[in-house]
Motif scaffolding. Structure first.
Motif, short mmCIF file in Angstrom:
data_model
loop_
_atom_site.label_atom_id
_atom_site.label_comp_id
_atom_site.label_asym_id
_atom_site.label_seq_id
_atom_site.Cartn_x
_atom_site.Cartn_y
_atom_site.Cartn_z
N GLU C 20 0.83 -1.22 0.00
CA GLU C 20 0.00 0.00 0.00
C GLU C 20 0.86 1.26 0.00
N ALA C 21 1.87 1.25 0.85
CA ALA C 21 2.76 2.41 0.89
C ALA C 21 3.43 2.62 -0.47
N ALA C 22 3.79 1.52 -1.11
CA ALA C 22 4.45 1.62 -2.41
C ALA C 22 3.49 2.14 -3.47
N GLN C 23 2.27 1.59 -3.48
CA GLN C 23 1.31 2.01 -4.51
C GLN C 23 0.96 3.49 -4.32
N GLN C 24 0.84 3.89 -3.07
CA GLN C 24 0.47 5.27 -2.76
C GLN C 24 1.47 6.27 -3.32
N ILE C 25 2.73 5.90 -3.28
CA ILE C 25 3.76 6.83 -3.74
C ILE C 25 4.01 6.67 -5.24
N ALA C 26 3.46 5.62 -5.83
CA ALA C 26 3.79 5.31 -7.22
C ALA C 26 3.27 6.38 -8.18
N ALA C 27 3.94 6.51 -9.29
CA ALA C 27 3.49 7.42 -10.34
C ALA C 27 2.25 6.84 -11.01
N PRO C 28 1.45 7.70 -11.61
CA PRO C 28 0.32 7.18 -12.39
C PRO C 28 0.89 6.25 -13.46
N GLY C 29 0.28 5.14 -13.65
CA GLY C 29 0.79 4.21 -14.65
C GLY C 29 1.72 3.16 -14.08
#
Lengths: 246, 246, 246, 246, 246, 246
Positions: C20-29
Motif C-alpha cells: 500500500e505504501a508503495a502504490q500510494q507513492i507510485a506514479a500514475p501508470g
C-alpha cells in the motif's frame, strides 16, 4: 617578499586585525599586504557566504598578480576558492584551515577544532576528509558565537572560546587545538596561556607556510590540473574576466 | 511540478539542449524551466570557471524561489555551488555528477567516468571521495575535447567520446559508464547504442531524482548545517544579497 | 510499468502494508505487485534470517521475470540477496536500505538511522561501508522493538521509534533520519510530523528510484560481474534451478 | 577436536579433495568431517550461486551442532553465509577467504589474489573491504577457468593458474599470492614450487585458524550481534527452521 | 617446533610469566623459548621505550636464527620492530597486537581494547589503521596502570582491568575484548570468567598463529620488500651488525 | 635559532651534504647543526636499517637537548624514530618524508614519489597512509639505485633519478614530484630544471617547517601521548638511559 593576505569577508576591522597578526609573525623582509574584496559578505558563516566570497578572493589574487605578490593566504577557515585561486598564479596559495591542520599534525598525534558556529562544522569536516586529516581530528567543536562577535571588543566571545578549548583539553584525548576562524588570529597567545595546550591558529600558520614555499622556490604547479584556466568568454558582471587568457 | 534546470555556464545553446533532454525525460506534469545565469563563463573547465559560475547558480536558485520552483538541478558535472544552493531553499537541489554516481551504483558494481578535459578529472575525483563513491569508480577518463566542441554540430567530439567509452568497456572491468559533462545530455542514447553498456548521464539522472524527492515530500533539510544562511550585510556588487533574512 | 515489491519475510500483513505504501507513492501508470515468498522467516532480525530470506527474494525475482516486471524492490533494510537478484534480470533491482541512504545524502549532509533491534545495527554498518556512506551516517540507533511489534496495531512501537528519532534530532548533529525497517513504510508521514525533520523511508524511496531507472532506460548491467549466472546443475531442494541457462 | 569442513557446493569430488587437504594439514587429534549440502549448486561462480549455497552452509552448521563439532570451515572463497553461520553456534566459524587474507598479511606486506573467473573478482573486492584488507591486496587476478575445470583431472587449469601467478609475481610488487578458490586446496604445494613465492590457500589456512581458536578456548561471541537468532516461525520449505529457539 | 617468544622488555619475571602462558597453550611438540634482550627498558610505555626495545627484539631474532627457531613472537602490544624482524628470517614473526586483532575479528564483528596506560592508546590506534582493523575496533580503553604494576603480585591492577572490561561490555556495543599488554598473558582466563565475554590475549593468540604458519609451511616472504637486508657497514655499538650479510 | 639536522645514517659525507643543503635554505639567524650518530648503519635501505638507526636518532635528540636545540630534523625518508623523538623534547621534530608530503599537497593536487630502491617503497606507502596522504600520491617509483650511489660523485645515479622523474611526469597525471631520499638534498634544483615540474625535497622542506614552528612558538605537545616518557630502568648497553626523569 610580499605576501597578500586575503580576508575573504568585507569587514575592514577584521582585515586589519588579521594583517597585524600576519605582519607580527612575518620574517624580516616579508611585507604583508592585507586586503579584503570590495564585494562580498561581512562575515562567512555558511556555504552560501563562502561561495559568494570566493569571487572576491579570486579578484584579490588577480590584483595581487599585477603587484607581483610572492604568495597568497586565504584567511577564512573554509579555505574558500582555494583551488581556483591556485589556478590563477604560479605563486603558492595557502588556506588557513589547511595550514592549521598541517601544523597541528606536526606537534601532536590528534587535535580538536574549536570553531565559531556549529553549522560551519561540516565545512571543517569536508576539508579534513579532502586534505587527508580526518583521522587526526578527534572532534569539531563550536563555541556558538557569530563571527562578528569576535570584532565587538568585549571578552564574551573570548571567554566562550577558552571555555570550549578547556573542554576539548579535558575530554578529547588530544595534544593540540586548532582555532577555526580567521577572526581569532589575535587571540592565539592568550588562549594558549589560558588553556595550557599548543594552540594552532591558521593565519599565522599560513604565513609561515607561504614564506617557506617561497624560500624553497616552490609555487603552484602549472603542470596538470592547476594550470592557468583556459581563456574564454565571460558574460554580464563577469565580462571583465573574458580574454585570450593571462 | 516545476523543476528549474540550471546550466551554470552562459552558453544558451547548451542550456536549450539540456532543457530539451530534461523535458524529454520528465514525467507528465513536470515542467522544466531551463535557465542559465546572465553572468558567468561560457563553459566550465577549471576550478576557476566553477567558482565564478557558482554565483550564477545561486542567482538562479534565488530566482527560482520567487517562482516557487519545486526542485533545482545544477547541470554541470562539477556540481558547482551545490551545498550553498541547498542552503537557499527547502526544495531539493541535485547536482548532475552526484545524480549520475548514485544511479550508476544501482545498476553496476563498478563504473568509469568519461569526461571532456583531463584537467577536470581532479574535480570528479574530489566529488567521488566526498560523496563516498571513490571505490565504485575504476577510472576517470578524458576524451580531451573542450566543452564547447560539444556545441559545434559536428561529430568529431562524439566520435572521441565513443572511442574513449569503448576503451573503458574493454579495459576497466566495469559495468557502466558515467558521462562527465552536462553538454553530453543529448548523446546518451546514441553512445549507449554504440558502446553496448549502460550509459549514465547526469542531467537526465538528476531529473528523475528531483522528481522522486518531490514526490516523496522530501526537500533540503532546514535542521542543522543546511539551514537558511544567517542574514547579513553584503557589499559592492553583492550588496543586493544583504538583508534581514533569507 | 510494473514494479515488483518483494517483502523478503512471509508476514502477509506486512507485505500488504508495504504494498500500500508503495502504490500510494507510485506514479500514475505504475502498478505495484507486492509479494512475499512462500518460504522463509516471518521476520528478519539476524544474519541467519537474512540468509534464508535471500532464497525467497530470488524466487520472487524469477517469478517476476516470467511476468516481465520492469523493476524490483527488496523491502527489507538489510537488502538481502541484492547482488544475486541483480544477476537474474536486466531490470533494475533496488534495496530499501541503499535507496534510503542515497536519498538521505541528497537532502542533508549527515543522517542517523533508527532501526528496530540493536543486533541488526551491524548489518546497517556493513551496508553503509560497502555502499560508501559510512561517513554520512552519524549513528545507528535502535528502538529495541522486534519487527513484528510493528504489526500489532498498537502505538507502543511507534512511540518508541518517535522517542528515538527525537533523541537523534537532539543529539546527533544531523539533518535527516533514515528509518531502518521495511515495516515502518506506513509511518513516515506521522513520524516526520512529530519529529520535525526529513524522515527517509526505504520502501517509498526505492519506489521512486526504480521508476527513475526504468524511465531512464537503465537496468542492471549485463556486462561484467552482474551478468546472468552461468547455467549449471543444482541439487536437492534447489534442483529446479538447474538448467542450460537463465 | 572435530572440525566440520563445509564445501558449500554439491560436487562430491571437490568435497573429498578439500577434506583430504584439510585432514593432511590437521594437527594430531583433529578429525576432519568434510561435508557438502545435499541441496545447492554444483559450483559457485556468482552472487546467485553464493546466495543459494548459503542455505546449505547453514544446514551443515545445524547438522554439525548435533554432532558437537568444535569448529566450522566454509570452504568457498566468497565465505557464503559466514555471519549467519556464526549466529548458529558458540564454536568458531572460519571462511577460507578471510583465513587466507589473514595469513597472507602475516608473511608479506602486500599480496595478490589469483581466482577462477573474472566475474567473481568483485566478491573478493567486497570481502577485502569489509574485512579491512583492501590496502594489503595489490590486485585481484583471474585465470578465467570455470571452477569445475579444477575437477577434470587434466593440467590445463593448473597451468593457467601458475601462469597467472607468475605474472602476479613479476608485475604486482607483492610478497605472497592468495589462491582464490576452495577447489585449489590440493594445488598449493605444486604452485608454490613452480612460482617460488609463498602461496596461501584458504582451506588449509582456515584449518589452522579453527584449531587455534579452539585451543584458545575462543568461539563465536554470543554477546551482541552474533547471538543466537531469535526463535520465530518459518514457512514453506523452511518451516523446519521454526521453533522456540535453538 | 621451536618458537622463540621475545619479551621486548628486560623484566625477567614478565618474560617468565609470558613464557609459561605461551608454553601452556602450545601444541604438543612445540617448545617455547622465552627470552628477553639483555639491553633495553624494564617496561614499554611510550614510543621511546618501543624504539629502544626494537634493538633488543632484533638481537633476539638474530640469536634465534642461530638456534634455528621455527617462529618468533614479539610479546609487546606495540609490536615493536615487527617488519624489521621479518626481514631477518624466513620464519614467521608475529606481533601480539596483530595476533589479537586477527583473532578478535574471527569471533566478533566489533571489539574494544583494554590497555594499561592511556598514552599508549595512540600506538594501538596506529596499528589498527596500518593492519586494516580500524573499523573493527569500537574503542581503545586504558586501565591507567603502569605495566610493572602487573608484576607486583597484588590484585589492584587486575581489578582495574576487569572494571574497565565490564564498562566496555556495558557501553561499547562489542562482542569481544582485546587485552592490550603482554603482561596480561596470565590473566585471560580469570578476566574472561569475570567479564563473561570472549577475551583475546595476544601472547596466546600469537602462539597459535605462529604454530599455524609453520604447519602450513609458510614463512616470511623473501620476495620483495621483506627480503633480507642488504649487507652493509654499521658503526659504533652496532658495528657487530656489519658484514657481507647472510 | 639552532636546528639540529640529524642524518640517521653514519655516512659523514652525506651528513655534510645534507647540512649544506639545510644551511643554504636556512633563514638568516638560523644555525644548522648537522650531525649523525656515531653508531648505526652506513645507509638506510630496509626496516632493519631503520630500526637500528632510530637509536642513533634518539641519541642525537638527547644531545641536542643539552645544547638547547630549537628544533630537530630527521633526515631519512622513512622518518625513523619520529614519534619517539617527539617524546624527548618540547621542540618541534620534523621528518623529511612528512615534510615533503605536506609541501607537495600545497602546490599540487596529486604527486608521485621517486625513491632509491623499490624495497623501500613500502615504507613510503605506510607513511602516506599514517599521515593521511595516501590519496594524494599517485605512485611510488624507484630508481633502483642504492643510497650510497648518491655519494659516489658520478652522474649515473642522478641520470636514473631524472629518467624516473620524467616518466612520472609523462605517465602519472601529477603536478609535483617528491624526492624519496635524504641523500638527494643537493639535487633538487638540478632535477627541477631538467624535469620541468616542482620537485619537493624533504630536507629543505623540513628546514622551513621547523623554522616555521619555532617562529610560531609551537613545539611538540607535552599534553597527552607525546609527553616525556615515564622514567624507568634500562639495562645493558642502554643502561645510561635509566633515570628518574627525562
Amino acid at each position: 617578499m610580499q605576501i597578500r593576505v586575503i580576508n575573504p569577508n568585507t569587514t575592514a576591522s577584521m582585515t586589519e586585525k588579521i594583517g597585524e597578526a600576519a605582519q607580527q609573525i612575518a620574517a624580516p623582509g616579508t611585507r604583508v599586504v592585507a586586503t579584503n574584496p570590495r564585494s562580498g559578505p561581512a562575515s562567512i558563516e555558511s556555504h552560501f557566504d563562502e561561495a559568494i566570497s570566493a569571487v572576491g578572493v579570486l579578484e584579490e589574487v588577480r590584483a595581487g598578480e599585477l603587484e607581483q605578490a610572492d604568495a597568497y593566504i586565504i584567511a577564512c577557515f573554509g579555505d574558500p576558492g582555494l583551488l581556483a585561486a591556485r589556478e590563477l598564479t604560479r605563486a603558492p596559495v595557502i588556506g588557513i584551515a589547511e595550514a592549521a591542520f598541517h601544523m597541528a599534525t606536526l606537534i601532536s598525534t590528534r587535535f580538536s577544532i574549536v570553531t565559531t558556529l556549529g553549522r560551519t562544522g561540516i565545512i571543517a569536516e569536508h576539508l579534513l576528509q579532502s586534505y587527508g586529516f580526518a583521522h587526526h581530528c578527534r572532534r569539531v567543536r563550536a563555541a556558538e558565537i557569530p563571527v562578528l562577535d569576535l570584532e565587538d571588543g568585549g571578552n564574551a566571545a573570548l571567554d566562550r572560546i577558552i571555555e570550549e578549548c578547556l573542554r576539548a583539553k579535558a575530554e578529547d584525548n588530544i595534544g593540540a587545538i586548532v582555532l577555526g576562524c580567521g577572526g581569532m588570529a589575535d587571540l592565539r597567545e592568550q588562549i594558549s596561556r589560558e588553556v595550557g595546550l599548543p594552540i594552532v591558529e591558521g593565519v599565522t600558520a599560513a604565513m609561515k607556510l607561504a614564506e617557506s614555499l617561497v624560500s624553497l622556490g616552490l609555487g603552484t604547479s602549472k603542470h596538470g590540473d592547476l594550470a592557468f584556466p583556459r581563456p574564454k568568454a565571460f558574460s554580464g558582471q563577469f565580462e571583465y574576466l573574458s580574454g585570450p587568457g593571462r
